[in-house]
Design a protein around this motif. Structure first.
Motif: not given
Length: 593
Positions: A533-548
């Motif tokens: 779950x922690x890694x999922x949150x980091x992946x989602x945050x990274x994608x959000x920072x790219x605009x998603x």
């Protein structure tokens, strides 16, 4: 769950009170899903089986263990009626550690994602892992693999000949996820699997989203018993009126319960007895934050379903739909002792879990250390594909400079993709992704070393402004999928997964931003849910920072290869028109400058 003469004799004697129970639960309020009653009752358990309910004084011996359930409600273990546990990125062991404390004691699954990457040899290893866990898996043999139309590439092809063997296995309880398209085109392997199921008296589980009328009639004539894919309550009503059991889905990305339960709360309350629940695809994050099937029960109650009815939907209804009610689904003599202690039917907070007659979880945690098995090379995550370069993700055309009108697959939800015609630039014979118009490149690479296929197309809806995302977990064929605004970043993402044996990754400006390793077949991990779950949150945050701004960016992406839901998808054989069931050219028109 195997019976023989000797253990039958012991169970019969235990049921008659001739030999003492191993465990009794005293002073609980029994939620009797068979009679729709709640009343004070004790439960006697011999080994893993319930042998008596009511007054069990005569079943207690000097060695009998007692569990005091004063003030608690005794509920059957919950059943998830359709689940790809692999999509949680948790191995069976890790998944059991997450959901059993929530009250889920049984799931119905094809374990098909494991089959796609490791074949029957890997499946046997998963069966052994299941037996060592407190979670039961009622396995349905996939109607075929791959599920895609046209056929994509997987590590193992499930055919009619395979069904002749596996339907004889004791682990097999039916035919899994028989999609409407396969029936409608009269696919030989699919019809062969169904023919074998009729011979073996096994139920056939369906998958028929957005189907009605004559197409539904034809589908039902193939003998399909149930379905877990309805997009609105009118679809549910039609299917149920035509004799189907309905499994209402509430997953991490498809929240269908609120709409579909209207079939019961608004149209016909008598439909309730043939409605059950599934989560299909869940994330570790959702399980930790919301729970599992217990959460679905609470959601149904919040929508106006009576608590007893909601509990029946999560237990006996599911067991009856899948013809496993002689084993699980109720607290009754002869059934496996999967029993929950909950605070009340209305609040439905699970406080303790008994599986196979053993207290295994309290206060949302297993009470013992469950370890994953050693992994063989069969379930290794080696990706058998060649390293890539930037050029692999550049869409080349026959004009040098100008414009290209392209068909971009526009995401309208986790599974639904619609047609979007967009005009983008062509420079040096390469069609250029356009982040201003939200047009990205997407590719699927065959990763099992069978043919080296690689597709390329266009997609919209992710709104990435730069960078790339990639995943080696991508149902239903679990080839390597990558999406991005930059061909170099796409190549870096793919190569990182190849070098590290699979996982999910986000890349930007040539750098790895976040990476989640998935060493079990390239689709799962033995890490606990909290770490995933922690890694999922980091992946989602990274994608959000790219605009998603999608709720689950990588999950939306890894569903792109699913061809069973209109209108568009992409597999290793190319972009797919899911209505015509063939590949298409995403270049609609070229305009030379």
């Amino acid at each position: 769950m195997q019976k023989n003469k000797e253990n039958l004799k012991q169970l019969i004697r235990a049921g008659r009170g001739l030999i003492p129970a191993h465990t009794v639960i005293r002073n609980g309020n029994l939620v009797n899903v068979m009679s729709s009653e709640i009343y004070l009752a004790d439960v006697a358990i011999y080994e893993d089986t319930i042998v008596a309910i009511g007054d069990v004084t005569d079943y207690i011996g000097p060695e009998t263990k007692t569990i005091d359930a004063t003030g608690k409600y005794l509920v059957p273990g919950l059943i998830d009626g359709h689940l790809h546990s692999e999509c949680s990125k948790l191995s069976i062991t890790s998944f059991a550690k997450a959901v059993v404390p929530c009250g889920t004691t049984s799931i119905v699954s094809g374990l098909d994602e494991y089959i796609s990457v490791s074949g029957l040899e890997g499946l046997h290893e998963i069966f052994a892992e299941v037996k060592a866990s407190p979670l039961k898996v009622f396995w349905g043999a996939p109607y075929k693999t791959p599920y895609t139309f046209p056929q994509s590439t997987v590590a193992f092809n499930f055919t009619e000949e395979v069904h002749k063997e596996v339907q004889q296995w004791p682990e097999c309880f039916g035919v899994w996820e028989t999609v409407r398209e396969a029936v409608q085109v009269e696919d030989e392997d699919t019809l062969g699997a169904i023919e074998q199921a009729f011979k073996n008296r096994l139920p056939i589980f369906g998958c028929a989203p957005m189907v009605g009328g004559k197409d539904l009639n034809g589908y039902l004539c193939a003998g399909i018993r149930l379905d877990h894919e309805s997009y609105d309550h009118t679809e549910v009503v039609e299917k149920m009126r035509k004799g189907m059991h309905m499994v209402i889905r509430e997953s991490s990305v498809t929240h269908f319960l609120k709409e579909n339960i209207r079939a019961v709360t608004e149209v016909n309350p008598y439909l309730a007895r043939r409605v059950s629940f599934c989560t299909d695809d869940v994330t570790a994050t959702d399980v930790l934050e919301k729970g599992h099937v217990d959460n679905v029960v609470r959601l149904a109650i919040a929508e106006g379903v009576e608590p007893m009815t909601a509990i029946q939907m999560a237990t006996i209804n599911s067991a009856e739909a899948y013809r496993i009610d002689h084993l699980v689904g109720s607290i009754s003599p002869g059934r496996i002792a999967d029993i929950l202690l909950v605070d009340s039917p209305e609040n439905f907070q699970v406080e303790a879990v008994i599986t196979n007659g053993r207290l295994v979880a309290e206060n949302r945690k297993l009470n013992y250390d469950l370890k994953a098995p050693a992994r063989s090379s069969v379930l290794s995550s080696a990706l058998k594909c060649k390293k890539t370069t930037r050029e692999d993700f550049e869409y080349k055309v026959d004009i040098e400079n100008g414009q290209a009108k392209v068909l971009s697959m526009d995401v309208k939800g986790p599974f639904v993709r619609k047609r979007r015609d967009v005009t983008v630039k062509v420079q040096n014979s390469i069609v250029i992704p356009d982040t201003e118009q939200d047009v990205l490149m997407v590719s699927v690479l065959e990763r099992f070393g069978r043919n080296g296929n690689k597709s390329l197309a266009f997609c919209s809806g992710w709104n990435l402004k730069k960078g790339a995302m990639a995943s080696s977990a991508a149902p239903d064929d679990n080839n390597l999928i990558v999406m991005g605004a930059d061909a170099s970043d796409m190549s870096i993402a793919v190569n990182h997964l190849i070098e590290n044996g699979g996982g999910q990754v986000v890349v930007a400006d040539g750098e790895i931003i976040e990476f989640l390793p998935l060493p079990v077949g390239g689709i799962a991990s033995d890490e606990d849910a909290e770490k995933i779950a922690h890694r999922e949150a980091l992946l989602t945050k990274a994608a959000n920072q790219l605009g998603c701004n999608l709720p689950e960016p990588l999950m939306y992406m890894f569903f792109l290869p699913i061809t069973a839901i209109p209108d568009y998808a992409i597999t290793d054989v190319g972009p797919v028109d899911c209505i015509a069931l063939n590949t298409f050219d995403p270049i609609l028109e070229l305009i030379q400058d």
